[in-house]
Enzyme design. Structure first.
Site, PDB file in Angstrom:
ATOM      1  N   LYS A  54       0.797  -1.228   0.000  1.00 32.03           N
ATOM      2  CA  LYS A  54       0.000   0.000   0.000  1.00 32.03           C
ATOM      3  C   LYS A  54       0.834   1.285   0.000  1.00 32.03           C
ATOM      4  CE  LYS A  54      -4.207  -1.899   1.935  1.00 32.03           C
ATOM      5  NZ  LYS A  54      -5.264  -1.831   2.937  1.00 32.03           N
ATOM      6  N   ASP A 108      -9.984   2.674   1.839  1.00 37.86           N
ATOM      7  CA  ASP A 108     -10.064   2.042   3.164  1.00 37.86           C
ATOM      8  C   ASP A 108     -10.657   3.034   4.158  1.00 37.86           C
ATOM      9  OD1 ASP A 108      -8.995  -0.493   2.595  1.00 37.86           O
ATOM     10  OD2 ASP A 108      -6.940   0.248   2.774  1.00 37.86           O
TER      11      ASP A 108
END
Ligand code: NAD
Length: 292
Positions: free
Chosen positions: A73, A109
């Site tokens: 990420k 997210d």
């Protein structure tokens, strides 16, 4: 016939991810020819160092986009041409859109957690919120809680350095005084004054049984939120419900991060309720297989 669409998920140890069926099923409902591929570094014998090549290949092969998960990420940022403002502030990407030859990074997210919170804990008091766990998911959760108005966020982690790193990362976007860090030994004290608590550790998963928040610290007026969603009901959620506390499962964060990524990839607003049902059924099926 509509144009076909190919997306993928890059990460390590993701062969059992539920993201591909969620996206493909929702695409089917919208009449899309949508294929969603798993690109598992572990299975392919690759590492994070191969990310630039994988991202470039996906773009060259005509992928519409990618989801990115552990451990990529942060590393993926250097492979991208631009970042959404939230993704830039977070310093972590879970969604990449290829548009006009450019790769743009987003983070769904945090928005996934925020939308799930709006749905399941509307009106919850947020003067003092305790978050246990300051890893990858924790940064997104903290960003969401602060964006949704947590006045004071107390971040507890078994590794104090991780809590400190989270604070440093978010201090540029939020008033640093709003984020406190505390050690595990302080958990009883900080919870005593809190309105709500979020588990952002892996505790509660089958591989990490137990709870990061001891049941004796729960009370009816302390709302409890999870990021773990396999199983749907963790030991923490069951204990919280048993004392009459308001609870929020982790399933919704996983669903809404997919809803937001689906919109970025397709331009279509997914039916969140339908995706919720599908996701819950997928996890339940998985749990029944494990039980048997
Ligand atoms: P991570 O390893 O990056 O971070 C976990 C953090 O928790 C670490 O900093 C660790 O020190 C801390 N920790 C572990 N046990 C603890 C304990 N008992 N008390 C205090 N701190 C503790 O992991 P991550 O990527 O942040 O993932 C955490 C969990 O979130 C995983 O279970 C993952 O499945 C889940 N997750 C859910 C979603 C969703 O959409 N619902 C999204 C991402 C991750």
């Amino acid at each position: 016939m509509s144009e076909s669409l190919v997306c993928g998920l890059i990460g390590a140890g993701i062969t059992k991810s539920l993201t591909p069926p969620m996206h493909e099923e929702e695409g089917r409902h919208h009449g899309l020819r949508y294929a969603y591929r798993i690109i598992d570094l572990r299975e392919l014998g690759l590492s994070v160092a191969d990310l630039p090549r994988l991202v470039r290949s996906a773009r060259d092969l005509g992928f519409r986009g990618l989801n990115i998960t552990y451990p990529c990420k942060e590393a993926v940022i250097e492979c991208l041409d631009d970042l959404s403002p939230d993704a830039a502030r977070l310093g972590a990407i879970n969604t990449v859109l290829f548009e006009d030859g450019r790769a743009i990074g987003h983070n769904t997210d945090w928005s996934g957690y925020a939308r799930n919170f709006d749905r399941g804990l509307e009106g919850a008091a947020m003067d003092r919120v305790v978050q246990v766990g300051a890893g990858g998911a924790g940064v997104a959760v903290a960003y969401a809680l602060l964006t949704r108005g947590a006045q004071r966020l107390i971040v507890v982690d078994a590794d104090l350095q991780r809590a400190q790193q989270l604070r440093n990362r978010l201090a540029a976007s939020f008033d640093g005084d709003r984020i406190e860090i505390a050690g595990l030994a302080d958990l009883p004290d900080v919870l005593r004054l809190a309105d709500g608590v979020v588990n952002a550790t892996p505790m509660g998963m089958a591989a990490h049984p137990g709870s990061a928040v001891p049941a004796e610290l729960l009370r009816p007026d302390l709302w409890v939120s999870e990021v773990v969603y396999r199983p749907v009901d963790t030991e923490l959620l069951l204990a919280a419900r048993a004392v009459g506390a308001r609870t929020l499962r982790g399933t919704g964060m996983a669903v809404y991060q997919a809803v937001d990524a689906f919109r970025i990839f397709t331009g279509i607003e997914a039916d969140a309720d339908r995706m919720f049902e599908h996701m819950t059924a997928l996890v339940a099926r998985e749990e029944s297989v494990v039980v048997r």
